[in-house]
Design an enzyme around this catalytic site. Structure first.
Site, PDB file in Angstrom:
ATOM      1  N   ASP A 309       0.856  -1.182   0.000  1.00 10.22           N
ATOM      2  CA  ASP A 309       0.000   0.000   0.000  1.00 10.22           C
ATOM      3  C   ASP A 309       0.899   1.241   0.000  1.00 10.22           C
ATOM      4  O   ASP A 309       2.127   1.148   0.080  1.00 10.22           O
ATOM      5  CB  ASP A 309      -0.942  -0.014   1.209  1.00 10.22           C
ATOM      6  CG  ASP A 309      -2.255   0.708   0.924  1.00 10.22           C
ATOM      7  OD1 ASP A 309      -2.245   1.656   0.113  1.00 10.22           O
ATOM      8  OD2 ASP A 309      -3.290   0.343   1.510  1.00 10.22           O
ATOM      9  N   GLU A 502     -10.927   6.568   4.033  1.00 10.89           N
ATOM     10  CA  GLU A 502     -10.002   5.877   4.924  1.00 10.89           C
ATOM     11  C   GLU A 502     -10.201   6.286   6.385  1.00 10.89           C
ATOM     12  O   GLU A 502     -11.324   6.479   6.844  1.00 10.89           O
ATOM     13  CB  GLU A 502      -8.563   6.052   4.425  1.00 10.89           C
ATOM     14  CG  GLU A 502      -8.377   5.480   3.032  1.00 10.89           C
ATOM     15  CD  GLU A 502      -6.933   5.332   2.605  1.00 10.89           C
ATOM     16  OE1 GLU A 502      -6.034   5.258   3.466  1.00 10.89           O
ATOM     17  OE2 GLU A 502      -6.694   5.269   1.381  1.00 10.89           O
TER      18      GLU A 502
END
Length: 626
Positions: A309, A502
């Site tokens: 990521d 997020e």
């Protein structure tokens, strides 16, 4: 006999031509007719350590240039959340950007093309005027994998229309707690629904050929895009839903809840898998060799490449980036093949080179990573078609809704709403706001309130749908006095969460903003009202439910607000089902279907149905491809 100068010149020319021909024939990696594994092996044997490490690097487009690509042999470039060549950039401008960077890669000694990635997580959401589809939570409500596959195909076309090859989607997390800020990126709390929605992968990539070897990545040409199953593994099960936190589970819980969708993704030929920021039973996933190399690669036989990521290996240490050399060692040794850096690429390149040259990381690990990256690039035809095409077409999609309440009883439904009425009120912060309607991951990473891209707001769609003689009034937050003093036939209140993405969306209370709650109270106390919730997850609504006549969960429907109006007014019927349990109070969380003390406001799978009032074909999802 003495040879003439002319003879020697001819001899040298012939010899050099024969050498050039032999050399051209020898570079079989450039021949698409040769077997894939022979192409990979041929290219790998030609590569230096520097060229191999470069392939493992992914950098942000803002620091990428033809010069950088050529000097460091960079294997991949990305646009992070909201990263675009210019505000409101056209598809042609995007293609220009990608091609400019690609030409730098093609100018290297071996001419290995880079692969360009972007977060196209609900349509090509960073690109101005692209079709924004519902977020995954809404698609989970459709229970329609065939429809989701069509959405994948439409998204792939728009991605390739901008010259991009690769999307960091789908998210196949199983959200077990709606307090998680990424819950709307999850199709459901139910792993079986998440598994079924992996049909988006053949939509994005194309159907894997019959009798194909399982686990091998497959991308069917230049109208399809490489996909990425994420975030491996357990990202939807963190304690209290805190983003990037620790998931505590047994081996049975891991294999029965969080892992199954990865089996399906691999069988369907997913090209890449992204590792999760989160930890599993205290071990950072970016350093979890047992699950990345041991289980994913060796047990599940995944043959594509594993990507980190965004700055994911940095977070192996606390604080992040505290010991970057160790982070490189731990991440690469765990089995991560491509590192999303995205800026300090020379630090990574120097660090990994040091670790290899000094024996801390074996060349076999580097070769495994590069083989996987090359396998994806060869499979998707990047060597044959490295540059973007300026002439692709578009598709668009409408959305799906879940009807939670429709009048006090089945005998007195409020929906379908009458198109003919004397005067109707449309209210709420989300009724006439494309940004609120689309949520996070839209144009910008966190999204933004306002008209940030083109589309149809729900208010505009209502105006387009009602009878021409029906008067319509829009007030974002009308007072109770105004509502009482004006003679309305009924009201549609559209409220919800502000955009977020997020961890910025993590919430321990899951309440709507005060403005939305006051609008519900002011309007629904005096009028027959439909409340349409624009949210990324279930939210607190029980205290207001008694005064709401009809309640619709619209999730984050995207740019096509007309789809909402179509169903409210009966052109299409409601058939959506809850992909997540709707709780009464946050004190009940986490609560999932099958729990011992399961006492929801609306259970998992709940959804009232209505019939279409006009002669149209009803589709299960309420999304219509046109």
């Amino acid at each position: 006999m003495e040879k003439s100068p002319a003879f020697l010149i001819c001899f040298l020319l012939v010899f050099s031509c024969l050498g050039a021909i032999a050399d051209a024939e020898y570079k079989l990696y450039k021949d698409p007719k040769k077997p894939l594994n022979r192409r990979i092996k041929d290219l790998l044997t030609r590569m230096t350590l520097e060229e191999k490490i470069g392939q493992m690097v992914q950098i942000e487009q803002t620091v990428a240039s033809a010069k950088v690509m050529k000097k460091y042999y960079i294997g991949s470039v990305l646009s992070g959340g909201g990263s675009a060549p210019a505000p409101k950039a056209s598809p042609e401008t995007w293609v220009d950007l990608v091609n400019r960077i690609q030409k730098g890669s093609l100018s290297t000694r071996l001419g290995i093309p880079m692969i360009y990635g972007i977060d196209a997580v609900h349509g090509h959401n960073t690109v101005y005027k692209a079709t924004i589809f519902p977020h995954n939570i809404g698609l989970g409500a459709t229970r329609d994998p065939k429809l989701v596959k069509k959405i994948g195909a439409a998204t792939a076309l728009e991605i390739r229309a901008t010259g991009i090859h690769y999307t960091f989607a789908p998210c196949i997390a199983v959200c077990r707690d709606p307090r998680w800020g990424r819950c709307y990126e999850s199709y459901s709390e139910d792993p079986s629904i998440v598994r079924s929605m992996t049909e988006i992968i053949p939509g994005l990539q194309g159907d894997i050929p019959a009798n194909s070897r399982k686990g091998v990545p497959y991308v069917a040409g230049k109208r399809k895009t490489a996909a990425c199953a994420k975030h491996y593994v357990g990202d939807g099960g963190t304690v209290k839903g805190i983003n990037q936190n620790n998931t505590i589970t047994s081996n049975h819980g891991l294999l029965s809840i969080h892992m199954p969708a990865y089996y399906d993704s691999i069988i369907k030929g997913v090209a890449t898998i992204m590792v999760s920021y989160s930890s599993l039973n205290g071990i950072k996933m970016h350093a979890n060799r047992d699950l990345i190399t041991g289980f994913l690669k060796n047990t599940l036989h995944f043959r594509g490449f594993v990507i980190s990521d965004y700055e994911g290996i940095d977070q192996i240490t606390t604080p992040p980036h505290a010991n970057y050399t160790y982070s490189i060692l731990a991440g690469v040794s765990a089995g991560i093949d491509m590192i999303m850096i995205p800026y300090n690429y020379t630090e990574f390149i120097n660090g990994l080179t040091f670790l290899v040259k000094n024996g801390f990381i074996p060349m076999t690990r580097i070769d495994d990573a590069v083989k996987r990256i090359l396998r994806v690039k060869f499979t998707m035809g990047l060597f044959e078609n490295p540059l973007g095409d300026y002439s692709m077409t578009k598709e668009a999609v409408r959305k799906s809704l879940v009807l939670l309440k429709n009048g006090e009883s089945a005998d007195k439904p409020l929906i379908p709403l009458p198109k003919k009425a004397s005067k109707i009120l449309v209210a709420g912060t989300h009724a006439n706001n494309i940004g609120n309607q689309c949520g996070g991951w839209t144009i910008q990473w966190q999204g933004q309130s306002g008209n940030i891209t083109t589309g149809t707001t729900i208010y505009e769609a209502i105006k387009n749908t009602i009878d021409s003689k029906t008067r319509i009034v829009f007030k974002e937050n009308p007072s109770a006095r105004y509502v009482k003093s004006t003679k309305f036939s009924y009201a549609i209140v559209v409220v919800g969460e502000p955009p977020y993405a997020e961890g910025f969306g993590d919430s321990l209370n899951l309440t709507l903003p005060d403005s939305g709650l006051s609008t519900i109270t002011n309007v629904c106390a005096s009028l027959k009202c439909v409340v349409v919730l624009i949210t990324g997850r279930p939210v607190v609504i029980q205290p207001y439910l008694a005064q709401i006549d009809a309640l619709v969960a619209a999730w984050l429907p995207g740019t096509e607000g007309q789809g909402v109006a179509d169903v409210l007014f009966g052109d299409y019927g409601f058939t959506g089902k809850l992909p997540h349990t709707w709780f009464k109070t946050v004190d009940q969380l986490p609560m999932n279907f099958g729990d011992k003390h399961y006492d929801p406001l609306f259970p998992f799978g709940f959804g009232l149905t209505t019939e279409a009032t006009t002669k149209v074909i009803c589709v299960k999802s309420m999304l219509f491809i046109f």
